[in-house]
Design a protein around this motif. Structure first.
Motif, PDB file in Angstrom:
ATOM      1  N   ARG A   1      84.239  67.372  43.043  1.00  0.00           N
ATOM      2  CA  ARG A   1      84.035  67.654  41.632  1.00  0.00           C
ATOM      3  C   ARG A   1      82.579  68.023  41.398  1.00  0.00           C
ATOM      4  NH1 ARG A   1      84.277  62.891  37.474  1.00  0.00           N
ATOM      5  NH2 ARG A   1      82.036  63.157  37.385  1.00  0.00           N
ATOM      6  N   SER A   2      82.318  69.098  40.680  1.00  0.00           N
ATOM      7  CA  SER A   2      80.955  69.533  40.408  1.00  0.00           C
ATOM      8  C   SER A   2      80.720  69.533  38.906  1.00  0.00           C
ATOM      9  CB  SER A   2      80.704  70.938  40.983  1.00  0.00           C
ATOM     10  OG  SER A   2      81.602  71.872  40.409  1.00  0.00           O
ATOM     11  N   ASN A   3      79.488  69.248  38.517  1.00  0.00           N
ATOM     12  CA  ASN A   3      79.138  69.269  37.109  1.00  0.00           C
ATOM     13  C   ASN A   3      78.820  70.691  36.691  1.00  0.00           C
ATOM     14  OD1 ASN A   3      79.215  66.395  36.959  1.00  0.00           O
ATOM     15  ND2 ASN A   3      77.232  66.380  37.996  1.00  0.00           N
ATOM     16  N   TYR A   4      79.214  71.019  35.494  1.00  0.00           N
ATOM     17  CA  TYR A   4      78.898  72.337  34.966  1.00  0.00           C
ATOM     18  C   TYR A   4      77.473  72.366  34.433  1.00  0.00           C
ATOM     19  CZ  TYR A   4      78.966  76.363  31.848  1.00  0.00           C
ATOM     20  OH  TYR A   4      78.656  77.538  31.201  1.00  0.00           O
ATOM     21  N   ALA A   5      77.103  71.366  33.647  1.00  0.00           N
ATOM     22  CA  ALA A   5      75.754  71.305  33.081  1.00  0.00           C
ATOM     23  C   ALA A   5      74.791  70.668  34.081  1.00  0.00           C
ATOM     24  CB  ALA A   5      75.763  70.521  31.772  1.00  0.00           C
ATOM     25  N   GLU A   6      73.507  70.893  33.846  1.00  0.00           N
ATOM     26  CA  GLU A   6      72.463  70.405  34.754  1.00  0.00           C
ATOM     27  C   GLU A   6      71.896  69.074  34.262  1.00  0.00           C
ATOM     28  OE1 GLU A   6      67.954  71.729  36.207  1.00  0.00           O
ATOM     29  OE2 GLU A   6      69.129  73.024  34.870  1.00  0.00           O
ATOM     30  N   LEU A   7      71.849  68.100  35.161  1.00  0.00           N
ATOM     31  CA  LEU A   7      71.234  66.817  34.849  1.00  0.00           C
ATOM     32  C   LEU A   7      69.717  66.954  34.945  1.00  0.00           C
ATOM     33  CD1 LEU A   7      71.519  63.724  34.370  1.00  0.00           C
ATOM     34  CD2 LEU A   7      71.475  63.478  36.863  1.00  0.00           C
ATOM     35  N   ILE A   8      69.014  66.470  33.927  1.00  0.00           N
ATOM     36  CA  ILE A   8      67.553  66.510  33.913  1.00  0.00           C
ATOM     37  C   ILE A   8      67.034  65.235  34.569  1.00  0.00           C
ATOM     38  CG2 ILE A   8      65.497  66.719  32.475  1.00  0.00           C
ATOM     39  CD1 ILE A   8      67.400  69.179  32.484  1.00  0.00           C
ATOM     40  N   GLN A   9      66.348  65.369  35.693  1.00  0.00           N
ATOM     41  CA  GLN A   9      65.834  64.232  36.437  1.00  0.00           C
ATOM     42  C   GLN A   9      64.341  64.387  36.686  1.00  0.00           C
ATOM     43  OE1 GLN A   9      68.668  64.487  39.811  1.00  0.00           O
ATOM     44  NE2 GLN A   9      69.410  62.477  39.157  1.00  0.00           N
ATOM     45  N   PRO A  10      63.509  63.486  36.220  1.00  0.00           N
ATOM     46  CA  PRO A  10      63.874  62.375  35.330  1.00  0.00           C
ATOM     47  C   PRO A  10      64.114  62.874  33.913  1.00  0.00           C
ATOM     48  CG  PRO A  10      61.513  62.426  35.635  1.00  0.00           C
ATOM     49  CD  PRO A  10      62.071  63.485  36.528  1.00  0.00           C
ATOM     50  N   SER A  11      64.820  62.110  33.119  1.00  0.00           N
ATOM     51  CA  SER A  11      65.040  62.485  31.722  1.00  0.00           C
ATOM     52  C   SER A  11      63.701  62.494  30.989  1.00  0.00           C
ATOM     53  CB  SER A  11      66.010  61.511  31.051  1.00  0.00           C
ATOM     54  OG  SER A  11      65.486  60.186  31.080  1.00  0.00           O
ATOM     55  N   ARG A  12      63.666  63.194  29.844  1.00  0.00           N
ATOM     56  CA  ARG A  12      62.413  63.337  29.108  1.00  0.00           C
ATOM     57  C   ARG A  12      62.555  62.725  27.716  1.00  0.00           C
ATOM     58  NH1 ARG A  12      59.755  69.162  30.232  1.00  0.00           N
ATOM     59  NH2 ARG A  12      58.053  68.000  29.271  1.00  0.00           N
ATOM     60  N   GLY A  13      61.728  61.728  27.446  1.00  0.00           N
ATOM     61  CA  GLY A  13      61.827  60.991  26.198  1.00  0.00           C
ATOM     62  C   GLY A  13      61.378  61.783  24.989  1.00  0.00           C
TER      63      GLY A  13
END
Length: 235
Positions: free
Chosen positions: A69-81
């Motif tokens: 299974r692949s994600n369509y959207a991109e995970l932001i790593q690290p997240s930005r507050g």
């Protein structure tokens, strides 16, 4: 003499008196020091308890997932507050504190006030995506960040989901938080912000709603045990 008496007793077989040692308390046993360490340990436990559900939900979504299974959207790593001093204003010029955006998932669109055909399509898809979430839609707010001073046409506002946040923000300030993929514009993506104000996901340019919808469903399902609806309408 006392010295010779002691020697005489020893010479006649009288056992010497046993030595006694006094153990003094270590600094760590001082009540004040122990109290400070206890307070710090308790604070650490509280912080871990607050962060653990979010970390666990992201771990479940992005790590413990079926193979293939692949994600369509991109995970932001690290997240930005979310910057605490992000200058936000309503369309009528009222200032809005950045912290007021927290407590809900935010499905975010960025575009100028003129809102061309591409902008209208993005806002329409934003509305449809939220509706497609069914009963989970109450956990998501739609947000449109307007990056200029151009007036927004009334017909565009009327087409938005009731309660949509429409806020102006200078593009230079927004660039300290949200960013497009290399070679693309902010207006080409949708952005997902979690209830703590962390930007953590970005769609590909000109997103396909059906594929992105699956990502949103899985994300909300993974976070269901710690996240609850926090508000019903925007500013």
């Amino acid at each position: 003499m006392s010295g010779s008496s002691s020697f005489a007793r020893a010479s006649h077989g009288t056992p010497p008196e046993p030595l006694t040692l006094t153990v003094h308390g270590l600094p760590g046993n001082v009540p004040g020091v122990r109290s400070r360490w206890s307070g710090r340990f308790t604070l650490l436990l509280v912080l871990l308890a607050c962060a653990a559900p979010v970390v666990a939900s992201y771990f479940t979504y992005y790590v413990l997932r079926p193979q293939g299974r692949s994600n369509y959207a991109e995970l932001i790593q690290p997240s930005r507050g979310l910057p605490a001093n992000l200058p936000l204003q309503t369309l009528d010029g009222r200032s809005v504190g950045a912290a007021s955006l927290k407590r809900q998932w935010l499905l975010t669109v960025v575009a100028g006030g003129v809102c061309d055909v591409a902008c209208e399509r993005m806002l329409f898809e934003q509305r449809q995506l939220r509706e497609m979430l069914g009963r989970e839609r109450d956990r998501v707010d739609n947000l449109w960040l307007v990056t200029d001073d151009a007036p927004v046409r009334p017909e565009v506002l009327q087409a938005l989901t009731p309660g949509t946040w429409v806020l102006r923000v200078p593009p230079q300030a927004l660039a300290q938080w949200l960013q497009p993929a290399p070679g693309h514009a902010l207006s080409e993506h949708m952005y997902v912000v979690d209830p703590m104000g962390e930007w953590m996901m970005r769609t590909p340019p000109q997103p396909e709603p059906k594929r992105f919808h699956k990502d949103l469903e899985r994300l909300l399902r993974a976070s269901a045990f710690w996240d609850r609806p926090g508000r019903e309408v925007g500013p």
